[in-house]
Design a protein around this motif. Structure first.
Motif, PDB file in Angstrom:
ATOM      1  N   ASP A 165     -17.986 -48.673  26.630  1.00  0.00           N
ATOM      2  CA  ASP A 165     -17.272 -48.481  27.897  1.00  0.00           C
ATOM      3  C   ASP A 165     -15.892 -47.872  27.675  1.00  0.00           C
ATOM      4  OD1 ASP A 165     -19.392 -49.509  29.334  1.00  0.00           O
ATOM      5  OD2 ASP A 165     -18.506 -51.514  29.549  1.00  0.00           O
ATOM      6  N   ALA A 166     -15.185 -48.321  26.639  1.00  0.00           N
ATOM      7  CA  ALA A 166     -13.858 -47.775  26.343  1.00  0.00           C
ATOM      8  C   ALA A 166     -13.946 -46.301  25.967  1.00  0.00           C
ATOM      9  CB  ALA A 166     -13.199 -48.571  25.218  1.00  0.00           C
ATOM     10  N   VAL A 167     -14.926 -45.940  25.147  1.00  0.00           N
ATOM     11  CA  VAL A 167     -15.108 -44.532  24.762  1.00  0.00           C
ATOM     12  C   VAL A 167     -15.483 -43.700  25.980  1.00  0.00           C
ATOM     13  CG1 VAL A 167     -16.529 -42.954  23.393  1.00  0.00           C
ATOM     14  CG2 VAL A 167     -15.686 -45.072  22.363  1.00  0.00           C
ATOM     15  N   ARG A 168     -16.406 -44.208  26.785  1.00  0.00           N
ATOM     16  CA  ARG A 168     -16.848 -43.506  28.000  1.00  0.00           C
ATOM     17  C   ARG A 168     -15.667 -43.266  28.945  1.00  0.00           C
ATOM     18  NH1 ARG A 168     -20.204 -47.180  29.668  1.00  0.00           N
ATOM     19  NH2 ARG A 168     -21.759 -46.557  28.140  1.00  0.00           N
ATOM     20  N   ASN A 169     -14.825 -44.278  29.124  1.00  0.00           N
ATOM     21  CA  ASN A 169     -13.658 -44.130  30.004  1.00  0.00           C
ATOM     22  C   ASN A 169     -12.651 -43.130  29.443  1.00  0.00           C
ATOM     23  OD1 ASN A 169     -14.612 -45.903  31.935  1.00  0.00           O
ATOM     24  ND2 ASN A 169     -13.652 -47.674  30.986  1.00  0.00           N
ATOM     25  N   ALA A 170     -12.458 -43.126  28.143  1.00  0.00           N
ATOM     26  CA  ALA A 170     -11.535 -42.167  27.529  1.00  0.00           C
ATOM     27  C   ALA A 170     -12.043 -40.739  27.718  1.00  0.00           C
ATOM     28  CB  ALA A 170     -11.359 -42.473  26.045  1.00  0.00           C
ATOM     29  N   ILE A 171     -13.353 -40.544  27.591  1.00  0.00           N
ATOM     30  CA  ILE A 171     -13.932 -39.208  27.792  1.00  0.00           C
ATOM     31  C   ILE A 171     -13.815 -38.799  29.256  1.00  0.00           C
ATOM     32  CG2 ILE A 171     -16.100 -37.909  27.751  1.00  0.00           C
ATOM     33  CD1 ILE A 171     -16.823 -39.518  25.207  1.00  0.00           C
ATOM     34  N   ARG A 172     -14.057 -39.717  30.160  1.00  0.00           N
ATOM     35  CA  ARG A 172     -13.954 -39.401  31.593  1.00  0.00           C
ATOM     36  C   ARG A 172     -12.525 -39.060  31.989  1.00  0.00           C
ATOM     37  NH1 ARG A 172     -18.315 -43.806  33.668  1.00  0.00           N
ATOM     38  NH2 ARG A 172     -20.118 -42.505  33.192  1.00  0.00           N
ATOM     39  N   LYS A 173     -11.537 -39.697  31.362  1.00  0.00           N
ATOM     40  CA  LYS A 173     -10.142 -39.362  31.647  1.00  0.00           C
ATOM     41  C   LYS A 173      -9.800 -37.939  31.228  1.00  0.00           C
ATOM     42  CE  LYS A 173      -8.118 -43.945  31.649  1.00  0.00           C
ATOM     43  NZ  LYS A 173      -7.168 -44.868  31.014  1.00  0.00           N
ATOM     44  N   GLN A 174     -10.589 -37.389  30.311  1.00  0.00           N
ATOM     45  CA  GLN A 174     -10.400 -35.996  29.899  1.00  0.00           C
ATOM     46  C   GLN A 174     -11.083 -35.025  30.865  1.00  0.00           C
ATOM     47  OE1 GLN A 174      -8.470 -35.023  27.290  1.00  0.00           O
ATOM     48  NE2 GLN A 174      -7.943 -37.183  27.117  1.00  0.00           N
ATOM     49  N   GLY A 175     -11.763 -35.548  31.873  1.00  0.00           N
ATOM     50  CA  GLY A 175     -12.370 -34.705  32.902  1.00  0.00           C
ATOM     51  C   GLY A 175     -13.860 -34.477  32.744  1.00  0.00           C
ATOM     52  N   TYR A 176     -14.514 -35.192  31.843  1.00  0.00           N
ATOM     53  CA  TYR A 176     -15.953 -35.041  31.631  1.00  0.00           C
ATOM     54  C   TYR A 176     -16.662 -36.243  32.240  1.00  0.00           C
ATOM     55  CZ  TYR A 176     -14.069 -31.780  28.238  1.00  0.00           C
ATOM     56  OH  TYR A 176     -13.364 -30.776  27.638  1.00  0.00           O
ATOM     57  N   ASP A 177     -16.938 -36.155  33.555  1.00  0.00           N
ATOM     58  CA  ASP A 177     -17.478 -37.292  34.293  1.00  0.00           C
ATOM     59  C   ASP A 177     -18.950 -37.569  34.007  1.00  0.00           C
ATOM     60  OD1 ASP A 177     -15.056 -37.815  35.544  1.00  0.00           O
ATOM     61  OD2 ASP A 177     -15.471 -36.390  37.152  1.00  0.00           O
ATOM     62  N   GLY A 178     -19.698 -36.571  33.577  1.00  0.00           N
ATOM     63  CA  GLY A 178     -21.139 -36.738  33.386  1.00  0.00           C
ATOM     64  C   GLY A 178     -21.550 -37.184  31.998  1.00  0.00           C
ATOM     65  N   VAL A 179     -20.618 -37.636  31.188  1.00  0.00           N
ATOM     66  CA  VAL A 179     -20.937 -38.025  29.806  1.00  0.00           C
ATOM     67  C   VAL A 179     -21.224 -39.519  29.745  1.00  0.00           C
ATOM     68  CG1 VAL A 179     -20.080 -38.132  27.448  1.00  0.00           C
ATOM     69  CG2 VAL A 179     -19.511 -36.172  28.869  1.00  0.00           C
ATOM     70  N   ASN A 180     -22.355 -39.863  29.136  1.00  0.00           N
ATOM     71  CA  ASN A 180     -22.708 -41.262  28.930  1.00  0.00           C
ATOM     72  C   ASN A 180     -22.764 -41.525  27.430  1.00  0.00           C
ATOM     73  OD1 ASN A 180     -23.458 -43.886  29.447  1.00  0.00           O
ATOM     74  ND2 ASN A 180     -25.630 -43.393  29.559  1.00  0.00           N
ATOM     75  N   VAL A 181     -22.129 -42.600  26.975  1.00  0.00           N
ATOM     76  CA  VAL A 181     -22.038 -42.915  25.559  1.00  0.00           C
ATOM     77  C   VAL A 181     -22.554 -44.324  25.326  1.00  0.00           C
ATOM     78  CG1 VAL A 181     -20.459 -43.242  23.621  1.00  0.00           C
ATOM     79  CG2 VAL A 181     -20.032 -41.428  25.261  1.00  0.00           C
ATOM     80  N   ASP A 182     -23.428 -44.467  24.321  1.00  0.00           N
ATOM     81  CA  ASP A 182     -23.918 -45.781  23.899  1.00  0.00           C
ATOM     82  C   ASP A 182     -23.694 -45.923  22.406  1.00  0.00           C
ATOM     83  OD1 ASP A 182     -24.935 -46.797  26.361  1.00  0.00           O
ATOM     84  OD2 ASP A 182     -26.602 -45.385  26.175  1.00  0.00           O
ATOM     85  N   LEU A 183     -22.939 -46.934  22.020  1.00  0.00           N
ATOM     86  CA  LEU A 183     -22.663 -47.214  20.622  1.00  0.00           C
ATOM     87  C   LEU A 183     -23.779 -48.098  20.081  1.00  0.00           C
ATOM     88  CD1 LEU A 183     -20.751 -47.113  18.185  1.00  0.00           C
ATOM     89  CD2 LEU A 183     -19.597 -49.108  19.138  1.00  0.00           C
ATOM     90  N   ASN A 184     -24.514 -47.589  19.105  1.00  0.00           N
ATOM     91  CA  ASN A 184     -25.619 -48.344  18.518  1.00  0.00           C
ATOM     92  C   ASN A 184     -25.159 -49.240  17.369  1.00  0.00           C
ATOM     93  OD1 ASN A 184     -27.548 -47.034  20.197  1.00  0.00           O
ATOM     94  ND2 ASN A 184     -27.424 -45.275  18.853  1.00  0.00           N
ATOM     95  N   ASP A 185     -24.223 -48.740  16.574  1.00  0.00           N
ATOM     96  CA  ASP A 185     -23.794 -49.481  15.390  1.00  0.00           C
ATOM     97  C   ASP A 185     -22.412 -48.999  14.969  1.00  0.00           C
ATOM     98  OD1 ASP A 185     -24.191 -51.312  13.233  1.00  0.00           O
ATOM     99  OD2 ASP A 185     -24.697 -49.639  11.917  1.00  0.00           O
ATOM    100  N   ILE A 186     -21.600 -49.910  14.466  1.00  0.00           N
ATOM    101  CA  ILE A 186     -20.298 -49.544  13.923  1.00  0.00           C
ATOM    102  C   ILE A 186     -20.013 -50.430  12.719  1.00  0.00           C
ATOM    103  CG2 ILE A 186     -19.084 -51.053  15.536  1.00  0.00           C
ATOM    104  CD1 ILE A 186     -16.694 -49.149  15.375  1.00  0.00           C
ATOM    105  N   SER A 187     -19.559 -49.793  11.654  1.00  0.00           N
ATOM    106  CA  SER A 187     -19.117 -50.566  10.500  1.00  0.00           C
ATOM    107  C   SER A 187     -17.863 -49.891   9.948  1.00  0.00           C
ATOM    108  CB  SER A 187     -20.199 -50.674   9.426  1.00  0.00           C
ATOM    109  OG  SER A 187     -20.555 -49.400   8.947  1.00  0.00           O
ATOM    110  N   ALA A 188     -16.981 -50.695   9.424  1.00  0.00           N
ATOM    111  CA  ALA A 188     -15.738 -50.185   8.854  1.00  0.00           C
ATOM    112  C   ALA A 188     -15.435 -50.956   7.587  1.00  0.00           C
ATOM    113  CB  ALA A 188     -14.591 -50.330   9.850  1.00  0.00           C
ATOM    114  N   GLY A 189     -14.957 -50.227   6.592  1.00  0.00           N
ATOM    115  CA  GLY A 189     -14.566 -50.856   5.336  1.00  0.00           C
ATOM    116  C   GLY A 189     -13.198 -50.355   4.916  1.00  0.00           C
ATOM    117  N   TYR A 190     -12.388 -51.262   4.393  1.00  0.00           N
ATOM    118  CA  TYR A 190     -11.048 -50.913   3.936  1.00  0.00           C
ATOM    119  C   TYR A 190     -10.958 -51.183   2.439  1.00  0.00           C
ATOM    120  CZ  TYR A 190      -6.047 -51.113   3.091  1.00  0.00           C
ATOM    121  OH  TYR A 190      -4.795 -50.910   2.575  1.00  0.00           O
TER     122      TYR A 190
END
Length: 75
Positions: free
Chosen positions: A18-43
């Protein structure tokens, strides 16, 4: 030493999507749908670097895709 974070919770993945989708929509791309399937991060403390892996499904019109690619100078 290395720290690893792997988000598997559907609830958290939904919030991030939802956060990514809202950030993209704020850029003017209203028809973009984003679904995050997996995220991993290592430091890595030794290298002082973060490695992030994302698995994302995105659905958009051809026009929106071309506009996004042009905005980042790929086309």
């Amino acid at each position: 030493m290395e720290d690893i974070m792997h988000i598997r919770s559907a609830f958290l993945r939904g919030l991030i999507s939802d956060a990514v989708r809202n950030a993209i929509r704020k850029q003017g791309y209203d028809g973009v749908n984003v679904d995050l399937n997996d995220i991993s991060a290592g430091y890595s403390e030794n290298e002082k670097k973060v490695h992030v892996h994302l698995d994302i499904d995105a659905e958009m019109s051809k026009k929106d895709l071309v506009d996004i690619l042009r905005s980042i100078d790929i086309l």
